[in-house]
Motif scaffolding. Structure first.
Motif, PDB file in Angstrom:
ATOM      1  N   UNK A 139      29.987  29.032  42.098  1.00  0.00           N
ATOM      2  CA  UNK A 139      30.354  27.637  41.800  1.00  0.00           C
ATOM      3  C   UNK A 139      30.406  27.392  40.298  1.00  0.00           C
ATOM      4  N   UNK A 140      29.512  28.047  39.550  1.00  0.00           N
ATOM      5  CA  UNK A 140      29.447  27.828  38.109  1.00  0.00           C
ATOM      6  C   UNK A 140      30.460  28.688  37.363  1.00  0.00           C
ATOM      7  N   UNK A 141      30.614  29.943  37.770  1.00  0.00           N
ATOM      8  CA  UNK A 141      31.544  30.853  37.101  1.00  0.00           C
ATOM      9  C   UNK A 141      32.444  31.513  38.154  1.00  0.00           C
ATOM     10  N   UNK A 142      33.391  30.780  38.712  1.00  0.00           N
ATOM     11  CA  UNK A 142      34.206  31.336  39.795  1.00  0.00           C
ATOM     12  C   UNK A 142      35.062  32.527  39.365  1.00  0.00           C
ATOM     13  N   UNK A 143      35.651  32.480  38.163  1.00  0.00           N
ATOM     14  CA  UNK A 143      36.482  33.602  37.721  1.00  0.00           C
ATOM     15  C   UNK A 143      35.641  34.852  37.474  1.00  0.00           C
ATOM     16  N   UNK A 144      34.511  34.693  36.806  1.00  0.00           N
ATOM     17  CA  UNK A 144      33.637  35.836  36.557  1.00  0.00           C
ATOM     18  C   UNK A 144      33.101  36.407  37.863  1.00  0.00           C
ATOM     19  N   UNK A 145      32.818  35.512  38.815  1.00  0.00           N
ATOM     20  CA  UNK A 145      32.338  35.981  40.121  1.00  0.00           C
ATOM     21  C   UNK A 145      33.401  36.808  40.826  1.00  0.00           C
ATOM     22  N   UNK A 146      34.644  36.333  40.807  1.00  0.00           N
ATOM     23  CA  UNK A 146      35.730  37.089  41.438  1.00  0.00           C
ATOM     24  C   UNK A 146      35.927  38.430  40.746  1.00  0.00           C
ATOM     25  N   UNK A 147      35.867  38.453  39.415  1.00  0.00           N
ATOM     26  CA  UNK A 147      36.053  39.703  38.682  1.00  0.00           C
ATOM     27  C   UNK A 147      34.962  40.713  39.039  1.00  0.00           C
ATOM     28  N   UNK A 148      33.704  40.258  39.056  1.00  0.00           N
ATOM     29  CA  UNK A 148      32.609  41.164  39.394  1.00  0.00           C
ATOM     30  C   UNK A 148      32.726  41.650  40.830  1.00  0.00           C
ATOM     31  N   UNK A 149      33.078  40.732  41.726  1.00  0.00           N
ATOM     32  CA  UNK A 149      33.197  41.111  43.135  1.00  0.00           C
ATOM     33  C   UNK A 149      34.284  42.149  43.350  1.00  0.00           C
ATOM     34  N   UNK A 150      35.458  41.954  42.727  1.00  0.00           N
ATOM     35  CA  UNK A 150      36.558  42.880  42.970  1.00  0.00           C
ATOM     36  C   UNK A 150      36.278  44.248  42.352  1.00  0.00           C
ATOM     37  N   UNK A 151      35.577  44.288  41.226  1.00  0.00           N
ATOM     38  CA  UNK A 151      35.220  45.583  40.635  1.00  0.00           C
ATOM     39  C   UNK A 151      34.239  46.326  41.532  1.00  0.00           C
ATOM     40  N   UNK A 152      33.197  45.629  42.003  1.00  0.00           N
ATOM     41  CA  UNK A 152      32.209  46.263  42.868  1.00  0.00           C
ATOM     42  C   UNK A 152      32.814  46.674  44.209  1.00  0.00           C
ATOM     43  N   UNK A 153      33.621  45.771  44.779  1.00  0.00           N
ATOM     44  CA  UNK A 153      34.237  46.086  46.073  1.00  0.00           C
ATOM     45  C   UNK A 153      35.229  47.235  45.950  1.00  0.00           C
ATOM     46  N   UNK A 154      36.033  47.217  44.888  1.00  0.00           N
ATOM     47  CA  UNK A 154      37.006  48.292  44.702  1.00  0.00           C
ATOM     48  C   UNK A 154      36.291  49.635  44.492  1.00  0.00           C
ATOM     49  N   UNK A 155      35.202  49.629  43.732  1.00  0.00           N
ATOM     50  CA  UNK A 155      34.429  50.861  43.549  1.00  0.00           C
ATOM     51  C   UNK A 155      33.890  51.362  44.884  1.00  0.00           C
ATOM     52  N   UNK A 156      33.375  50.435  45.689  1.00  0.00           N
ATOM     53  CA  UNK A 156      32.868  50.775  47.027  1.00  0.00           C
ATOM     54  C   UNK A 156      33.977  51.425  47.865  1.00  0.00           C
ATOM     55  N   UNK A 157      35.169  50.846  47.806  1.00  0.00           N
ATOM     56  CA  UNK A 157      36.276  51.369  48.621  1.00  0.00           C
ATOM     57  C   UNK A 157      36.886  52.631  48.007  1.00  0.00           C
ATOM     58  N   UNK A 158      36.926  52.708  46.665  1.00  0.00           N
ATOM     59  CA  UNK A 158      37.432  53.942  46.043  1.00  0.00           C
ATOM     60  C   UNK A 158      36.561  55.141  46.420  1.00  0.00           C
TER      61      UNK A 158
END
Length: 359
Positions: A52-71
């Protein structure tokens, strides 16, 4: 951070870890889950605590972690829902152009796992679930934000309208009080000036009346302002004898006639009736060459009827807060109002105000 966001993040972290362990070895193409896999799965969800406070930073962190998990070819599962929550958050808390741009970039980064994960669908079929996990939550977030902003604008407009109505009401009250007092003072001052040289003793009487009228006007103005602040009851029809006495001292002969059983009325009705009589008598004092008026107040079970009449010679209908203000008072309460000359050569103000129930 809000407690709800933290709870959601913890819940999704537990769900991602438990589901990753449960799905382990269900597909031979997946990499066996290990401590790194559990850490990545949990982290994709835990970053949502600050969405809620940092939505863009949250999305960036999530996609990096999720992509690493899937890679690293760990198993698919509910861990994908964290990506949906992150894209929903940017749609919910960011302007549309920023949210759409951030989601598009995140989707491109997340979709790169399709080239390396052996369990992913091939070709365009692999893009369908990835796109669904991003676009649909984004659209839902945008719709929620737009609806909430519309509701907030509607509330703000309603507040502004109430403030405007309150300002108009206060202006009408002050106009009625001050206009009534000043008209009486002016009449007595004219009398005093006319008699000062020839009959000073009578001029002194007029000057005393000015002093008395100004004191009463100031007292009523203070009372009106006190009512506006919500500290005292407003004047009502029970005070008409005092009003007619003041008008008599100001030079208007007033005959008051009450029909029916006088009773307590709803506050808005009582105040409107008083102000109508007050403004009508003030108009007689200011405009009529014949300073004489008749006030009739009729009480019935479901209404109060008011009529103020005086000889019609030269009495204008007027505008501003006078006749218009009286009409607005009555119609706002669902009543009927009229003002104008009659066949009998009188100028008459009539008001019928619904008054079901008591105060």
């Amino acid at each position: 951070m809000k407690v709800g966001d933290i709870a959601l993040a913890v819940f999704l972290a537990v769900l991602a870890v438990v589901s990753a362990g449960a799905l382990n070895h269900m597909n031979a193409a997946d990499r066996s889950i290990d401590l790194l896999g559990f850490a990545l799965a949990a982290s994709t969800a835990l970053v949502l605590a600050v969405r809620r406070r940092w939505p863009e930073a949250t999305l960036a962190a999530n996609v990096v972690l999720l992509s690493t998990y899937l890679w690293l070819t760990y198993p698919y599962g509910p861990v994908m829902f964290t990506f949906s929550v992150a894209t929903y958050s940017v749609g919910r808390y960011l302007p549309l152009n920023r949210a759409a741009t951030a989601t598009l970039i995140a989707l491109v980064v997340e979709a790169t796992h399709l080239f390396v994960h052996p369990a992913s669908a091939s070709g365009l079929y692999g893009l369908i679930p990835s796109t669904g996990f991003a676009i649909i939550p984004l659209a839902v977030g945008v719709m929620v934000r737009v609806n909430r902003e519309s509701a907030e604008r509607a509330r703000a407009d309603a507040i502004r309208e109430r403030v405007s109505d309150e300002r108009l009401r206060v202006a009408q009250e002050v106009h009625d009080v001050v206009g009534h007092g000043l008209a009486a003072i002016k009449m007595q001052a004219d009398i005093a000036l006319h008699l000062l040289a020839k009959k000073p003793e009578q001029a002194e009487i007029a000057l005393k009346a000015i002093s008395s009228t100004s004191t009463e006007a100031l007292d009523e103005l203070r009372a009106t302002l006190t009512v506006v602040r919500g500290r005292a009851p407003a004047p009502g029809l029970s005070l008409l004898p005092d009003l007619t006495d003041r008008m008599s001292h100001a030079g208007v002969e007033v005959r008051l006639n009450v029909v029916g059983t006088q009773r307590a009325l709803p506050a808005a009705v009582d105040l409107a009736g008083y102000r109508i009589v007050q403004e009508s008598l003030t108009n007689v004092l200011k405009h009529s060459p014949v300073k004489r008026a008749t006030v009739k107040v009729g009480y019935s079970a479901d209404a109060v009827d008011i009529a103020v009449s005086n000889p019609a010679n030269g009495v204008p209908v007027g505008d501003g807060f006078g006749i218009a203000g009286m009409r607005e008072r009555v119609t706002a309460l669902g009543g009927q109002f009229s003002a104008g000359p009659t066949a009998e050569g009188m100028f008459e103000v009539r008001a019928a105000i619904p008054a079901k129930g008591d105060a």
